[in-house]
Write a protein that holds these residues in place. Sequence first.
Motif, PDB file in Angstrom:
ATOM      1  N   ALA A  18     -67.344   1.182 -81.620  1.00 59.59           N
ATOM      2  CA  ALA A  18     -66.898   0.625 -80.338  1.00 59.59           C
ATOM      3  C   ALA A  18     -66.707  -0.884 -80.433  1.00 59.59           C
ATOM      4  CB  ALA A  18     -67.918   0.956 -79.252  1.00 59.59           C
ATOM      5  N   PRO A  19     -65.816  -1.434 -79.649  1.00 61.43           N
ATOM      6  CA  PRO A  19     -65.639  -2.884 -79.653  1.00 61.43           C
ATOM      7  C   PRO A  19     -66.911  -3.657 -79.298  1.00 61.43           C
ATOM      8  CG  PRO A  19     -63.815  -1.839 -78.505  1.00 61.43           C
ATOM      9  CD  PRO A  19     -64.827  -0.766 -78.792  1.00 61.43           C
ATOM     10  N   PHE A 103     -63.976   0.886 -67.803  1.00 59.40           N
ATOM     11  CA  PHE A 103     -64.155   1.293 -69.186  1.00 59.40           C
ATOM     12  C   PHE A 103     -63.163   2.361 -69.612  1.00 59.40           C
ATOM     13  CE2 PHE A 103     -68.411   0.282 -67.424  1.00 59.40           C
ATOM     14  CZ  PHE A 103     -68.582  -0.915 -68.088  1.00 59.40           C
ATOM     15  N   ARG A 104     -62.721   2.257 -70.858  1.00 55.99           N
ATOM     16  CA  ARG A 104     -61.917   3.318 -71.470  1.00 55.99           C
ATOM     17  C   ARG A 104     -62.852   4.377 -72.042  1.00 55.99           C
ATOM     18  NH1 ARG A 104     -58.848   3.212 -76.921  1.00 55.99           N
ATOM     19  NH2 ARG A 104     -57.677   5.150 -76.753  1.00 55.99           N
ATOM     20  N   ILE A 127     -69.402   0.377 -75.811  1.00 54.88           N
ATOM     21  CA  ILE A 127     -68.456   0.181 -74.718  1.00 54.88           C
ATOM     22  C   ILE A 127     -67.087  -0.229 -75.243  1.00 54.88           C
ATOM     23  CG2 ILE A 127     -67.932  -1.187 -72.658  1.00 54.88           C
ATOM     24  CD1 ILE A 127     -70.984  -1.606 -72.357  1.00 54.88           C
ATOM     25  N   GLU A 128     -66.062   0.406 -74.685  1.00 50.29           N
ATOM     26  CA  GLU A 128     -64.689  -0.031 -74.870  1.00 50.29           C
ATOM     27  C   GLU A 128     -64.107  -0.229 -73.474  1.00 50.29           C
ATOM     28  OE1 GLU A 128     -60.426   1.330 -76.822  1.00 50.29           O
ATOM     29  OE2 GLU A 128     -62.163   2.650 -77.022  1.00 50.29           O
ATOM     30  N   PHE A 137     -64.466  -8.984 -70.454  1.00 55.30           N
ATOM     31  CA  PHE A 137     -65.671  -8.343 -70.976  1.00 55.30           C
ATOM     32  C   PHE A 137     -66.182  -9.082 -72.211  1.00 55.30           C
ATOM     33  CE2 PHE A 137     -68.460  -5.318 -72.935  1.00 55.30           C
ATOM     34  CZ  PHE A 137     -69.083  -4.736 -71.852  1.00 55.30           C
ATOM     35  N   THR A 138     -65.287  -9.528 -73.072  1.00 59.86           N
ATOM     36  CA  THR A 138     -65.694 -10.265 -74.262  1.00 59.86           C
ATOM     37  C   THR A 138     -66.428 -11.545 -73.863  1.00 59.86           C
ATOM     38  OG1 THR A 138     -63.890  -9.347 -75.557  1.00 59.86           O
ATOM     39  CG2 THR A 138     -64.863 -11.391 -76.368  1.00 59.86           C
ATOM     40  N   VAL A 139     -65.925 -12.226 -72.861  1.00 64.36           N
ATOM     41  CA  VAL A 139     -66.562 -13.455 -72.384  1.00 64.36           C
ATOM     42  C   VAL A 139     -67.918 -13.153 -71.755  1.00 64.36           C
ATOM     43  CG1 VAL A 139     -66.346 -15.352 -70.723  1.00 64.36           C
ATOM     44  CG2 VAL A 139     -64.365 -14.654 -72.081  1.00 64.36           C
TER      45      VAL A 139
END
Length: 162
Positions: A18-19, A103-104, A127-128, A137-139
């Motif tokens: 997952a990312p 979320f995907r 989580i993706e 989400f990355t931040v």
Amino acid sequence: MPRWFALEAADADFLESAPHVFRYEKHYDAAPAQVWESLQSDASLSEWGPTVTSLTWTSPRPFGVGTTRTVALGPAQVHERFFRWDEGSGYSFYVYEANAPLFRRFAEDYRVEPDGTGTKFTWLVAIEPVGAMRLPFTVLAPIVKAGFGRMASDGQKHFAAR
């Protein structure tokens, strides 16, 4: 009645690929059998502290692969389906519906292992986010990770108080 948004299914591979994968390891002052009993009890994680506000198993006992439940964390609600159930030592599930389109794919893995006189509790959250949420989400990932970490810490307090 909330509107539900479908998520894609996830499996064991997703827990590593997952990312965003958040890992938590905690020592609980309880025997593995006690931690396991709590995890699959009617209240489950909702009895550990305020993070999980409600939890309802929507499948009959005995639980196993294919079991479903509904979990709420405040206003956020998800429907979960279990794809791994190792009686006494852990389980994994993915979210197949959520009441917010964030979320995907989303999956979790719980492991319960002996650790001296207590239990080593290992929890993975994979989580993706959906496309529009990737950058935000990355931040926000460090804040999200800390928020999820409260549940693992709630478990430490819960078992220490027993």
